[in-house]
Write an enzyme that holds these catalytic residues in place. Sequence first.
Site, PDB file in Angstrom:
ATOM      1  CE  LYS A  37      15.183  27.465  46.373  1.00  0.00           C
ATOM      2  NZ  LYS A  37      15.351  26.018  46.310  1.00  0.00           N
ATOM      3  CG  ASP A  38      10.374  31.624  39.537  1.00  0.00           C
ATOM      4  OD1 ASP A  38      10.747  32.041  38.432  1.00  0.00           O
ATOM      5  OD2 ASP A  38       9.180  31.563  39.880  1.00  0.00           O
ATOM      6  CB  THR A  39      14.172  31.766  35.527  1.00  0.00           C
ATOM      7  OG1 THR A  39      14.646  30.427  35.350  1.00  0.00           O
ATOM      8  CG2 THR A  39      14.996  32.714  34.672  1.00  0.00           C
ATOM      9  CG  ASN A  40      10.553  36.776  35.906  1.00  0.00           C
ATOM     10  OD1 ASN A  40      11.416  37.658  35.946  1.00  0.00           O
ATOM     11  ND2 ASN A  40       9.325  37.015  35.504  1.00  0.00           N
TER      12      ASN A  40
END
Length: 371
Positions: free
Chosen positions: A89-92
């Site tokens: 999943k996306d970090t940001n």
Amino acid sequence: MTPHPIDIILGMEKYFISEDWKPLNVTIPRPLGFRVIEEISYKPASEWKGESKGRYAVYLLKKQGIDHFNVINEISKILHSKVHYIGIKDTNAITEQIIYTENTKKIVDKIENEKYSLYFLGYSDSKFNHTGNIFEIELQTDDYEELERRIKKLSQIKYLPAYVGYQRFGTRRPITHVIGKMLVLRDWKNALDFLIGYPFEGESEILKKARSEYMKGNYKEALELFPKKFKDERIALKLLLKNENYLNILKSLQTPLSFFVEAYQSYLFNKYLSRIMDPKNVDENLMIEIPTSYSKCDEICKEIFREEGIVNADFKVKELKINVRSMVRKAYTRVRNFDFKNKKISFALDRGIYATIVIREIARDDPRLFT
């Protein structure tokens, strides 16, 4: 309208919605304005119900603005077991997903801290039907009237092209596919040059300087400038200072080299899709294949391979033990459960489809503003 230059660089040469929309300044306040919820059997991961016993202990992981692998490594130490996950999943962003472990004896009911939260959901004997991801995204712009008009148009569309999105190539430094091409061409030096050198406008000043020093041949100065988290760049520079050859340096990198070659396949997929895409004649079952050699291509694929100068190239790079398969991916994707209210857009996409592809159709602007 011609797409943004970054889109062209990544093979996304067309828009799907046939409207001559001008660039609309759309931004997303990250991480709070970008939420990703893993979908299990077409329901949010938080709604998954476990059994009273089973082979796997299953948890719900919530995180915010934290790198996926760092969190997984930390949790594996707490649970004393390897942690399995369905997707990265996306970090940001704010994300929710299922993780599971085979350690069913040491159960942790709940962990909550500033970085992430972990909740025990129960047990399972089988793995999970990951149908996709649910996205909830806050859109900010200086023209909400135009934004709403475009979203209304988008809501009437059932399908979008299944382009491989910006994150696969790098949003601030979109060159993973270029490194992949150099590996396929067995051009070891240029592969390293693109990894370490060629500063990009969107990078920090210290990174631009580090990459510039490398391009000048000042390896020691570049090494001193690169932050410690840039592990591959630092590994390569240390070996260059020892006069190691380029092939051996590539073998020493931490990032799996197949990652770069697969990114190049993704770029070729995008180019192929740009050529055949037809909004008036969508076949939801249409598949595109990017094979590992020219001899296995269809006519459109052969045309792209010729343009790319890779007719004689082999994607299976034995010198580096890269053994990728042909890439086969759907040409179109359905946008499910589309909604827009309170300046927030929500929708669900099938597994492997990028939310930024939806935002791209609306904004038609520099993708660095919304990625």
